[in-house]
Design an enzyme around this catalytic site. Structure first.
Site, PDB file in Angstrom:
ATOM      1  N   MET A   1     -17.312  11.506  -7.747  1.00 40.44           N
ATOM      2  CA  MET A   1     -16.634  10.539  -6.912  1.00 40.44           C
ATOM      3  C   MET A   1     -15.445  11.476  -6.346  1.00 40.44           C
ATOM      4  SD  MET A   1     -17.328   6.463  -7.908  1.00 40.44           S
ATOM      5  CE  MET A   1     -15.949   5.964  -6.666  1.00 40.44           C
TER       6      MET A   1
ATOM      7  N   ARG B   1      -7.299   9.927  -9.514  1.00 38.13           N
ATOM      8  CA  ARG B   1      -6.453  10.646 -10.091  1.00 38.13           C
ATOM      9  C   ARG B   1      -6.860  11.221 -11.615  1.00 38.13           C
ATOM     10  NH1 ARG B   1      -2.001   9.164 -13.396  1.00 38.13           N
ATOM     11  NH2 ARG B   1      -3.497   7.378 -13.843  1.00 38.13           N
TER      12      ARG B   1
ATOM     13  N   PHE C   1     -16.974  10.159 -12.363  1.00 38.02           N
ATOM     14  CA  PHE C   1     -15.557  10.301 -11.869  1.00 38.02           C
ATOM     15  C   PHE C   1     -15.750  11.598 -11.213  1.00 38.02           C
ATOM     16  CE2 PHE C   1     -11.174  12.098 -11.880  1.00 38.02           C
ATOM     17  CZ  PHE C   1     -10.549  11.094 -11.539  1.00 38.02           C
TER      18      PHE C   1
ATOM     19  N   LYS D   1      -6.145  -1.308  -8.321  1.00 38.01           N
ATOM     20  CA  LYS D   1      -6.355  -0.163  -9.187  1.00 38.01           C
ATOM     21  C   LYS D   1      -7.326  -0.419 -10.725  1.00 38.01           C
ATOM     22  CE  LYS D   1      -5.001   2.551  -7.656  1.00 38.01           C
ATOM     23  NZ  LYS D   1      -5.797   3.212  -6.126  1.00 38.01           N
ATOM     24  N   ALA D   2      -7.851  -1.610 -10.614  1.00 36.21           N
ATOM     25  CA  ALA D   2      -8.740  -2.019 -11.737  1.00 36.21           C
ATOM     26  C   ALA D   2     -10.008  -1.207 -11.586  1.00 36.21           C
ATOM     27  CB  ALA D   2      -8.708  -3.387 -11.806  1.00 36.21           C
TER      28      ALA D   2
ATOM     29  N   SER E   1      -1.410   3.402 -12.831  1.00 33.84           N
ATOM     30  CA  SER E   1      -2.351   3.897 -11.610  1.00 33.84           C
ATOM     31  C   SER E   1      -1.823   3.185 -10.420  1.00 33.84           C
ATOM     32  CB  SER E   1      -3.719   3.208 -12.108  1.00 33.84           C
ATOM     33  OG  SER E   1      -4.512   3.648 -10.753  1.00 33.84           O
TER      34      SER E   1
ATOM     35  N   HIS F   1      -8.560  -8.304  -2.999  1.00 32.10           N
ATOM     36  CA  HIS F   1      -7.471  -7.964  -4.090  1.00 32.10           C
ATOM     37  C   HIS F   1      -6.880  -9.662  -4.360  1.00 32.10           C
ATOM     38  CE1 HIS F   1      -8.046  -3.995  -5.107  1.00 32.10           C
ATOM     39  NE2 HIS F   1      -7.327  -3.432  -3.786  1.00 32.10           N
TER      40      HIS F   1
ATOM     41  N   TRP G   1     -14.814   2.153  -7.655  1.00 32.94           N
ATOM     42  CA  TRP G   1     -15.947   2.342  -8.775  1.00 32.94           C
ATOM     43  C   TRP G   1     -17.216   1.572  -8.765  1.00 32.94           C
ATOM     44  CZ3 TRP G   1     -14.965   3.502 -14.475  1.00 32.94           C
ATOM     45  CH2 TRP G   1     -15.858   4.260 -15.091  1.00 32.94           C
TER      46      TRP G   1
HETATM   47  P1  A3P Z   1      -6.277   6.171 -12.090  1.00 36.94           P
HETATM   48  O1  A3P Z   1      -5.226   6.309 -11.152  1.00 36.94           O
HETATM   49  O2  A3P Z   1      -5.915   5.825 -13.595  1.00 36.94           O
HETATM   50  O3  A3P Z   1      -7.025   7.567 -12.197  1.00 36.94           O
HETATM   51  P2  A3P Z   1      -9.127   1.206  -7.285  1.00 36.94           P
HETATM   52  O4  A3P Z   1     -10.513   1.549  -6.770  1.00 36.94           O
HETATM   53  O5  A3P Z   1      -9.341  -0.104  -7.874  1.00 36.94           O
HETATM   54  O6  A3P Z   1      -8.078   1.403  -6.654  1.00 36.94           O
HETATM   55  O7  A3P Z   1      -8.897   2.052  -8.854  1.00 36.94           O
HETATM   56  C1  A3P Z   1      -8.695   3.407  -8.703  1.00 36.94           C
HETATM   57  C2  A3P Z   1      -8.637   3.716 -10.114  1.00 36.94           C
HETATM   58  O8  A3P Z   1     -10.001   3.931 -10.680  1.00 36.94           O
HETATM   59  C3  A3P Z   1      -8.079   5.100 -10.381  1.00 36.94           C
HETATM   60  O9  A3P Z   1      -7.510   5.007 -11.806  1.00 36.94           O
HETATM   61  C4  A3P Z   1      -9.199   6.034 -10.104  1.00 36.94           C
HETATM   62  O10 A3P Z   1      -8.905   7.309 -10.606  1.00 36.94           O
HETATM   63  C5  A3P Z   1     -10.226   5.299 -10.955  1.00 36.94           C
HETATM   64  N1  A3P Z   1     -11.475   5.569 -10.602  1.00 36.94           N
HETATM   65  C6  A3P Z   1     -12.123   5.567  -9.445  1.00 36.94           C
HETATM   66  N2  A3P Z   1     -13.415   6.011  -9.552  1.00 36.94           N
HETATM   67  C7  A3P Z   1     -13.923   6.235 -10.976  1.00 36.94           C
HETATM   68  C8  A3P Z   1     -14.919   6.769 -11.763  1.00 36.94           C
HETATM   69  N3  A3P Z   1     -15.955   6.803 -11.142  1.00 36.94           N
HETATM   70  N4  A3P Z   1     -14.705   6.765 -12.990  1.00 36.94           N
HETATM   71  C9  A3P Z   1     -13.546   6.378 -13.715  1.00 36.94           C
HETATM   72  N5  A3P Z   1     -12.259   6.051 -12.904  1.00 36.94           N
HETATM   73  C10 A3P Z   1     -12.541   6.026 -11.634  1.00 36.94           C
END
Ligand code: A3P
Length: 291
Positions: free
Chosen positions: A230, A253, A227, A46-47, A135, A105, A51
């Site tokens: 995506m 999210r 965001f 979730k970092a 997250s 991970h 993206w």
């Molecule tokens: P949140 O749950 O805070 O919205 P991972 O890809 O490592 O699983 O991380 C998911 C987190 O990255 C989620 O955070 C998601 O919304 C956020 N995320 C994914 N794509 C993004 C983007 N293009 N811009 C900003 N945040 C993004």
């Protein structure tokens, strides 16, 4: 239809809290043969993995038909995942593209040795602890292959104690940060920087990867990975995935820095900060929990 995999238990695996979906293929993963041009995207869950995976996919391969039909988790396979016949390692072995973009991970000490021997480029993405915890909590609620998160108060304590899949956030970000000192081909980046200025971070990535892309191409990537784009892209938003329940929470999210303020009570935040100070003693590693 496929039977849903059941929620796993957390157990101690070589000193790290793990679940069997990420350890069942251990021998094969440890013997994984990396190629010198493989690119590993490493993160604590979730970092910002998806993206950065998407950014790299667009930088290397552009907007192709593959983008429209192959979900991101198959374009950039999750090396250690194994859910019955679905194996991340097999997906990597069968990737048609070059370079291969690979997601993990794992904490740094679990990375197959071949990546170091082949001196592969590695990109590590880190996110501030509080937003990362929020997250991860929502992800564990909606993802059937993750342990039950319980309520938020319990979850925060488990997060602080490292009793979540892939172990302690603190050990993860610190372990990878230390590795940077000996592995020069490690680019350590921050989710908050990406939110603040995606274009600047893409420039840095290009520099690290030795890629020259025109301003126009880079702008296309920056816009493409916004965001909102995506979130509505079914190949990026995990909606094709059957193990997640989007009625509980979407994968894309919020995508914000500072959403933790909507979850932590003042007392929780204070307790978290106090514990954080004890664990995060390396002053060279600094996170921003607001921008
Ligand atoms: P949140 O749950 O805070 O919205 P991972 O890809 O490592 O699983 O991380 C998911 C987190 O990255 C989620 O955070 C998601 O919304 C956020 N995320 C994914 N794509 C993004 C983007 N293009 N811009 C900003 N945040 C993004």
């Amino acid at each position: 239809t496929d039977k849903l995999p059941s929620r796993p238990e957390i157990f101690d695996f070589h000193g790290v809290s793990m679940t069997h979906y990420f350890t069942d293929n251990w021998e094969n993963i440890q013997n994984f043969q990396a190629r010198p041009d493989d690119i590993l995207i490493a993160t604590y869950p979730k970092a910002g993995t998806t993206w950065v995976s998407y950014i790299l996919d667009l930088l290397y391969f552009g907007q192709t038909e593959r983008q429209e039909v192959v979900p991101i988790y198959d374009r950039v396979p999750f090396l250690e995942i194994i859910i019955s016949s679905y194996s991340g390692k097999d997906l990597v072995d069968n990737l048609p593209t070059s370079p291969r973009l690979i997601k993990t991970h794992f904490p740094v000490q679990f990375v197959p040795k071949s990546f170091w021997e082949q001196n592969c480029r590695i990109i590590y993405v880190a996110r501030n602890a509080k937003d990362n915890a929020v997250s991860y909590f929502h992800f564990d609620r909606m993802n059937n292959i993750q342990p039950e998160p319980g309520d938020w108060t319990d979850y925060v304590h488990r997060f602080m104690g490292g009793k979540v899949a892939f172990g302690s956030w603190y050990d993860h970000v610190n372990g990878w940060w230390k590795k940077k000192q000996t592995h020069s081909k490690l680019h350590y980046m921050f989710y908050e920087d990406l939110v603040e200025d995606t274009g600047r971070e893409i420039d840095k990535l290009c520099c690290f990867l030795g890629l020259s892309r025109s301003d126009e191409e880079k702008k296309r990537v920056t816009d493409g990975v916004h965001f909102d784009n995506m979130k509505k892209d079914n190949m990026a938003n995990y909606s094709t995935n059957s193990i997640m329940d989007f009625k509980i929470s979407p994968f894309m999210r919020k995508g914000k820095v500072g959403d933790w303020k909507n979850h932590f009570s003042e007392a929780q935040s204070e307790q978290f900060d106090e514990d954080y100070e004890k664990k995060m003693t390396d002053v060279t590693l600094q996170f921003r929990s607001e921008i």
